[in-house]
Write a protein that holds these residues in place. Sequence first.
Motif, PDB file in Angstrom:
ATOM      1  N   UNK A 138      34.173   0.249  40.005  1.00  0.00           N
ATOM      2  CA  UNK A 138      35.565   0.703  39.979  1.00  0.00           C
ATOM      3  C   UNK A 138      36.065   1.133  41.348  1.00  0.00           C
ATOM      4  N   UNK A 139      35.166   1.582  42.219  1.00  0.00           N
ATOM      5  CA  UNK A 139      35.593   2.150  43.498  1.00  0.00           C
ATOM      6  C   UNK A 139      34.843   1.513  44.664  1.00  0.00           C
ATOM      7  N   UNK A 140      35.083   0.216  44.916  1.00  0.00           N
ATOM      8  CA  UNK A 140      34.441  -0.445  46.050  1.00  0.00           C
ATOM      9  C   UNK A 140      34.996   0.074  47.364  1.00  0.00           C
ATOM     10  N   UNK A 141      34.261  -0.158  48.432  1.00  0.00           N
ATOM     11  CA  UNK A 141      34.727   0.259  49.754  1.00  0.00           C
ATOM     12  C   UNK A 141      36.013  -0.488  50.105  1.00  0.00           C
ATOM     13  N   UNK A 142      36.981   0.231  50.625  1.00  0.00           N
ATOM     14  CA  UNK A 142      38.273  -0.360  50.985  1.00  0.00           C
ATOM     15  C   UNK A 142      38.285  -0.642  52.487  1.00  0.00           C
ATOM     16  N   UNK A 143      38.340  -1.919  52.840  1.00  0.00           N
ATOM     17  CA  UNK A 143      38.318  -2.301  54.255  1.00  0.00           C
ATOM     18  C   UNK A 143      39.708  -2.661  54.786  1.00  0.00           C
ATOM     19  N   UNK A 144      40.737  -2.564  53.954  1.00  0.00           N
ATOM     20  CA  UNK A 144      42.085  -2.906  54.405  1.00  0.00           C
ATOM     21  C   UNK A 144      42.652  -1.785  55.268  1.00  0.00           C
ATOM     22  N   UNK A 145      43.526  -2.123  56.241  1.00  0.00           N
ATOM     23  CA  UNK A 145      44.106  -1.071  57.082  1.00  0.00           C
ATOM     24  C   UNK A 145      44.988  -0.145  56.260  1.00  0.00           C
ATOM     25  N   UNK A 146      44.888   1.168  56.466  1.00  0.00           N
ATOM     26  CA  UNK A 146      45.694   2.099  55.667  1.00  0.00           C
ATOM     27  C   UNK A 146      47.166   2.037  56.050  1.00  0.00           C
ATOM     28  N   UNK A 147      48.069   2.283  55.093  1.00  0.00           N
ATOM     29  CA  UNK A 147      49.494   2.337  55.428  1.00  0.00           C
ATOM     30  C   UNK A 147      49.791   3.562  56.274  1.00  0.00           C
ATOM     31  N   UNK A 148      50.949   3.565  56.892  1.00  0.00           N
ATOM     32  CA  UNK A 148      51.347   4.697  57.723  1.00  0.00           C
ATOM     33  C   UNK A 148      51.411   5.968  56.889  1.00  0.00           C
ATOM     34  N   UNK A 149      51.126   7.087  57.554  1.00  0.00           N
ATOM     35  CA  UNK A 149      51.064   8.370  56.845  1.00  0.00           C
ATOM     36  C   UNK A 149      52.387   8.692  56.162  1.00  0.00           C
ATOM     37  N   UNK A 150      53.507   8.436  56.823  1.00  0.00           N
ATOM     38  CA  UNK A 150      54.810   8.742  56.232  1.00  0.00           C
ATOM     39  C   UNK A 150      55.050   7.896  54.991  1.00  0.00           C
ATOM     40  N   UNK A 151      54.662   6.609  55.042  1.00  0.00           N
ATOM     41  CA  UNK A 151      54.823   5.757  53.870  1.00  0.00           C
ATOM     42  C   UNK A 151      53.963   6.262  52.717  1.00  0.00           C
ATOM     43  N   UNK A 152      52.740   6.674  53.004  1.00  0.00           N
ATOM     44  CA  UNK A 152      51.869   7.220  51.955  1.00  0.00           C
ATOM     45  C   UNK A 152      52.482   8.463  51.335  1.00  0.00           C
ATOM     46  N   UNK A 153      53.090   9.297  52.163  1.00  0.00           N
ATOM     47  CA  UNK A 153      53.706  10.523  51.655  1.00  0.00           C
ATOM     48  C   UNK A 153      54.866  10.201  50.714  1.00  0.00           C
ATOM     49  N   UNK A 154      55.714   9.255  51.108  1.00  0.00           N
ATOM     50  CA  UNK A 154      56.861   8.883  50.269  1.00  0.00           C
ATOM     51  C   UNK A 154      56.372   8.313  48.946  1.00  0.00           C
ATOM     52  N   UNK A 155      55.435   7.365  49.004  1.00  0.00           N
ATOM     53  CA  UNK A 155      54.907   6.774  47.771  1.00  0.00           C
ATOM     54  C   UNK A 155      54.219   7.820  46.914  1.00  0.00           C
ATOM     55  N   UNK A 156      53.538   8.768  47.544  1.00  0.00           N
ATOM     56  CA  UNK A 156      52.850   9.824  46.802  1.00  0.00           C
ATOM     57  C   UNK A 156      53.809  10.724  46.047  1.00  0.00           C
ATOM     58  N   UNK A 157      54.933  11.072  46.675  1.00  0.00           N
ATOM     59  CA  UNK A 157      55.930  11.915  46.007  1.00  0.00           C
ATOM     60  C   UNK A 157      56.516  11.179  44.800  1.00  0.00           C
ATOM     61  N   UNK A 158      56.833   9.909  44.983  1.00  0.00           N
ATOM     62  CA  UNK A 158      57.400   9.121  43.879  1.00  0.00           C
ATOM     63  C   UNK A 158      56.386   8.987  42.742  1.00  0.00           C
ATOM     64  N   UNK A 159      55.132   8.659  43.082  1.00  0.00           N
ATOM     65  CA  UNK A 159      54.095   8.507  42.053  1.00  0.00           C
ATOM     66  C   UNK A 159      53.853   9.813  41.320  1.00  0.00           C
ATOM     67  N   UNK A 160      53.875  10.930  42.046  1.00  0.00           N
ATOM     68  CA  UNK A 160      53.664  12.240  41.422  1.00  0.00           C
ATOM     69  C   UNK A 160      54.755  12.512  40.401  1.00  0.00           C
ATOM     70  N   UNK A 161      56.006  12.233  40.763  1.00  0.00           N
ATOM     71  CA  UNK A 161      57.130  12.470  39.842  1.00  0.00           C
ATOM     72  C   UNK A 161      57.023  11.572  38.612  1.00  0.00           C
ATOM     73  N   UNK A 162      56.626  10.327  38.805  1.00  0.00           N
ATOM     74  CA  UNK A 162      56.503   9.408  37.671  1.00  0.00           C
ATOM     75  C   UNK A 162      55.375   9.854  36.748  1.00  0.00           C
TER      76      UNK A 162
END
Length: 262
Positions: A138-162
């Motif tokens: 279920x939790x393989x190592x993720x080798x993809x480049x991470x998204x920008x911190x600000x984008x992660x924050x925005x998506x995180x706020x939206x996901x939290x509300x949903x």
Amino acid sequence: MPTIVREWLASRPGLRVVSCRCDGADGGRPRVERTRGDAVWVVLRGRFALRHARFRHVADPTTAVFLRAGDAYEVSHPDGGDVCLALGGTLVGELVETGTGARPIGADAWSRVQIAAARLHAGEALAGLALEEALAAAFPADTSPPPAARDRDVAGVVAHAVRLRFDERLPLSELADEAGVSMFHACRVFRRVTGQSIHQFQLEVQLRHALGLLLDGGAPLADIAASTGFASQAHFTHRFRRRFGVTPGSVRAARTLRAIRA
């Protein structure tokens, strides 16, 4: 304080499994708790809000929570109780090495965890190995480049509300306001970070909650549809069959996830 009923399901060298059923009766400000060892929590039914020094999260059947030994946290229940697995042991320690936080768990992996837990509850010893393999896959190592911190924050706020209000008709404008961005930006960033639209994400959360209710409880299908935000039982059945390849009634009758699509 909420009442939690704990049941030991397995104690193996690589994995310890405890089933936790919480009634969600918080009754005041949550108290600070600490983990005794590295832990992974997988929610099988319901949800709870988690506040950690490094993150906040609404834990539900779409994610797993990873915590280090000694981490301090607070838990509250926005809408009733929950059923989850508390996992520990050397395998969990290896998984948590990559960091604390919440990680998505796919429907296939979640269903295999659910099946293995039911088999452990029935006394099948070999199900412990099945659960270990399900977690490792279920939790393989993720080798993809991470998204920008600000984008992660925005998506995180939206996901939290949903996750907190998945059963409501959430206006896009309200979600964007919570994240402090425009509606266009919220949509674009959320898809970039998660690989799906906000609507697809909300539907997945609804269906995963419904799946948990089908497998752990005896509520009528109409009640499950209403409590998870679907307009009707027919709408729920259509969406469920389109997503998982089977009807809610067939899952309820068989009490198994073996036939569903990931």
